[in-house]
Design a protein around this motif. Structure first.
Motif, PDB file in Angstrom:
ATOM      1  N   THR A 189      26.034  43.573  51.090  1.00 21.82           N
ATOM      2  CA  THR A 189      27.475  43.358  50.956  1.00 21.82           C
ATOM      3  C   THR A 189      27.755  41.972  50.374  1.00 21.82           C
ATOM      4  O   THR A 189      27.350  40.963  50.941  1.00 21.82           O
ATOM      5  CB  THR A 189      28.159  43.485  52.327  1.00 21.82           C
ATOM      6  N   THR A 190      28.460  41.937  49.256  1.00 16.67           N
ATOM      7  CA  THR A 190      28.837  40.679  48.626  1.00 16.67           C
ATOM      8  C   THR A 190      30.353  40.558  48.604  1.00 16.67           C
ATOM      9  O   THR A 190      31.073  41.445  49.060  1.00 16.67           O
ATOM     10  CB  THR A 190      28.282  40.597  47.196  1.00 16.67           C
ATOM     11  N   LEU A 191      30.845  39.462  48.046  1.00 19.20           N
ATOM     12  CA  LEU A 191      32.288  39.214  48.038  1.00 19.20           C
ATOM     13  C   LEU A 191      33.063  40.298  47.307  1.00 19.20           C
ATOM     14  O   LEU A 191      34.217  40.578  47.638  1.00 19.20           O
ATOM     15  CB  LEU A 191      32.580  37.852  47.394  1.00 19.20           C
ATOM     16  N   ASP A 192      32.443  40.907  46.292  1.00 20.88           N
ATOM     17  CA  ASP A 192      33.141  41.967  45.565  1.00 20.88           C
ATOM     18  C   ASP A 192      33.573  43.084  46.516  1.00 20.88           C
ATOM     19  O   ASP A 192      34.692  43.603  46.414  1.00 20.88           O
ATOM     20  CB  ASP A 192      32.232  42.541  44.477  1.00 20.88           C
ATOM     21  N   GLU A 193      32.692  43.466  47.422  1.00 19.71           N
ATOM     22  CA  GLU A 193      33.034  44.516  48.383  1.00 19.71           C
ATOM     23  C   GLU A 193      33.887  43.982  49.525  1.00 19.71           C
ATOM     24  O   GLU A 193      34.801  44.646  49.998  1.00 19.71           O
ATOM     25  CB  GLU A 193      31.761  45.156  48.943  1.00 19.71           C
ATOM     26  N   ILE A 194      33.603  42.763  49.962  1.00 22.20           N
ATOM     27  CA  ILE A 194      34.345  42.184  51.083  1.00 22.20           C
ATOM     28  C   ILE A 194      35.830  42.085  50.769  1.00 22.20           C
ATOM     29  O   ILE A 194      36.686  42.361  51.618  1.00 22.20           O
ATOM     30  CB  ILE A 194      33.775  40.793  51.425  1.00 22.20           C
ATOM     31  N   VAL A 198      39.355  48.855  48.965  1.00 15.49           N
ATOM     32  CA  VAL A 198      38.761  50.048  49.576  1.00 15.49           C
ATOM     33  C   VAL A 198      37.257  49.846  49.720  1.00 15.49           C
ATOM     34  O   VAL A 198      36.634  49.067  48.989  1.00 15.49           O
ATOM     35  CB  VAL A 198      39.033  51.326  48.746  1.00 15.49           C
ATOM     36  N   LEU A 199      36.668  50.576  50.672  1.00 15.98           N
ATOM     37  CA  LEU A 199      35.230  50.511  50.887  1.00 15.98           C
ATOM     38  C   LEU A 199      34.516  51.442  49.912  1.00 15.98           C
ATOM     39  O   LEU A 199      35.145  52.231  49.201  1.00 15.98           O
ATOM     40  CB  LEU A 199      34.908  50.907  52.326  1.00 15.98           C
ATOM     41  N   SER A 200      33.215  51.358  49.896  1.00 18.46           N
ATOM     42  CA  SER A 200      32.428  52.210  48.999  1.00 18.46           C
ATOM     43  C   SER A 200      32.581  53.682  49.323  1.00 18.46           C
ATOM     44  O   SER A 200      32.367  54.542  48.467  1.00 18.46           O
ATOM     45  CB  SER A 200      30.949  51.819  49.076  1.00 18.46           C
TER      46      SER A 200
END
Length: 536
Positions: A189-194, A198-200
């Motif tokens: 998990t990186t900042l792009d997802e944080i 929405v989640l993956s």
């Protein structure tokens, strides 16, 4: 080095280290060693493990740092020994990026004193936002800032902040498995997802609800928005001159960290600390969201138009009657009057004043105060900027392009009028140039009315964002026509063309186009429902 021989350079470090160009330049042994150290997750993957905040200070042996320094210096030595091939010992570096955003960000938080830095260090010790194992990194960052080593501070604090945010993200979304150390078989998990809405798996990211809109806007402005500094990306990819960094970003980032640590602290009286009080007193509004950029660009357009007051109007006694703008001014007033029933109630009185200003024969003082008042009314209620719908973002971008072209036209007209007046006074104008100058002066009232109408159209549209997706498509289609007008106006008023009559014709077309806005149904979709409250 890759671009010496190849047309494109891979964007990912692991792909870059696998290129034939680097292997031919430095040899297979050196590149194999680099791939083991900082390459894909199947190796040590030191670059990602450290930059994404997975490792505490004691978890990576310092010998790796020494090894990387030796490898880097040996690669440089190898370049100087090359007799042929790319560079021949000389590497042309791409220029470092600059940060024009510093001025805006420097006005958000006050500067911090040494006592404030000591208070921040104390706060870090009492906040469960920071793990005890990571606390030495945060303290080292404070020491670097105290010693004015701004690049050191950012290199330390950005991965540490990402580590803390990752834990918060996992807690908010009940997914403890996402707090993984970097694995060779799992995307971590990186900042792009944080910071994603929405989640993956398609579910909403509950981090927004956990930290609130203001804190999320702070992070997006600093780290994500394309027009923001994107500080972590640019520092971690070597695009920044470390020696040229100022104090602005470290102070701004530290204040954000203080706000987060204050929300997650063991101390009950922490808000009484002067540093905390200063940071919490800031009523943060996004600086680099497209809507925020549109707001500043609209205000800038109005200020450019206000500068027309300085345009000298004195000229020879040419006959201006053939350029009488009364018919166009009437058309503009009619367009504005058609918009009156459909504008927001808060904007109604200001729009009425602008309409009266556009009456034929009315003296033409600067309309800037009324336009500024209209824009202030539009932004009285802050527009939603957090994770806007795609259609609203597309519309905002079309509006911004329109404003930029209109601003260019307004500045070009002023510059040309000022230059021609100076040449006229010095008797440097030929007869054709005098006629062209006359047409420009006679057209100013028309251009002013057209820009007034344009600003009103944009303001009315902005006041209804966010829009229903179906209606948004119609509004985008309408404003693409307005965009075309602004592009043509900028082209016709360029100093190399000076096509004033053609520009006047364009302005007339805008007056006709403006009457189509109500037909897009933008207004009727936002009509307030009738009051159904029973009488008492």
């Amino acid at each position: 080095m890759v671009l010496y021989s190849a047309a494109q350079c891979p964007s990912l470090l692991r792909d870059l280290l696998a290129t034939e160009e680097l292997e031919m330049t430095f040899g297979p042994t050196a590149m194999y060693l680099l791939r083991c150290l900082i390459g894909p997750p199947s190796g040590l993957n030191l670059r990602n493990v450290l930059w994404h905040g997975f490792a505490a200070h004691h978890e990576v042996p310092e010998e790796y740092a020494y090894l990387l320094l030796v490898v880097a210096s040996s690669l440089g030595k190898q370049l100087t020994n090359l007799e042929s091939g790319p560079g021949k010992g000389v590497v042309i570096h791409r220029p470092y990026i600059s940060f024009p955003q510093e001025g805006l960000m420097g006005r958000v938080f006050e500067d911090l004193s040494d006592s404030d830095l000591a208070a921040a260090e104390q706060l870090f010790s009492h906040s469960y936002f920071i793990l005890p194992s990571m606390l030495p990194t945060w303290r080292a960052a404070i020491r670097a800032l105290r010693e004015k080593k701004y690049s050191h501070f950012l290199v330390l604090i950005l991965p540490a902040l990402e580590h803390a945010l990752r834990r918060l993200f996992a807690c908010a979304n009940s997914c403890p498995e996402r707090v993984l150390t970097a694995e060779s078989t799992t995307l971590y998990t990186t900042l792009d997802e944080i910071l994603s809405p929405v989640l993956s798996n398609g579910k909403s990211n509950h981090l927004n609800e956990e930290i609130g809109v203001a804190k999320m806007e702070m992070l997006l402005d600093l780290l994500v928005h394309p027009n923001g500094p994107r500080l972590r990306d640019r520092i971690s990819h070597g695009e920044v001159d470390f020696c040229g960094l100022s104090r602005t970003f470290p102070v701004h980032l530290l204040c954000i960290c203080v706000i987060f640590c204050t929300q997650y602290t063991f101390k009950e009286d922490v808000k009484q600390v002067p540093l905390v009080a200063k940071c919490l007193a800031v009523d943060y509004v996004s600086l680099f969201h497209p809507i925020s950029l549109l707001r500043r660009e609209l205000q800038q357009l109005v200020s450019y138009l206000d500068e027309w007051r300085d345009i000298p109007s004195h000229c020879e006694e040419e006959d201006f009657h053939s350029f009488n703008p009364s018919s166009f001014i009437s058309a503009v007033q009619q367009s504005l009057e058609r918009l009156l029933p459909h504008c927001r109630p808060a904007c109604l009185s200001t729009l009425e004043d602008i309409s009266q200003l556009c009456q034929p024969g009315h003296p033409t003082p600067s309309s800037a105060p009324l336009l500024e008042a209209l824009l202030a009314r539009v932004w009285e209620n802050p527009l939603p900027t957090l994770h806007m719908a795609r259609g609203d973002l597309e519309l905002t971008e079309v509006l911004r392009r329109t404003v930029r072209n209109a601003s260019a036209a307004v500045m070009q007209i002023k510059e040309t009028a000022t230059l021609r007046h100076r040449q006229w006074e010095q008797k440097q104008l030929r007869s054709r140039q005098r006629e062209n100058y006359t047409r420009l002066l006679a057209s100013l009232q028309t251009y002013r009315a057209a820009i007034n109408l344009l600003v009103v159209l944009l303001a009315v549209t902005v006041s209804y964002i966010p829009l229903d997706p179906g209606i948004c498509k119609k509004v985008i289609k309408f404003h693409k026509k307005v965009l075309q007008f602004s592009e043509n106006l900028s082209s016709q008023t360029h100093p190399s063309r000076n096509r004033w009559e053609e520009a006047q014709t364009l302005c007339h077309s805008l007056a006709g186009l403006a009457t189509q806005l109500p037909h897009t149904a933008i207004i009727y979709a936002h009509t307030d429902p009738p009051d159904t409250t029973p009488d008492t």
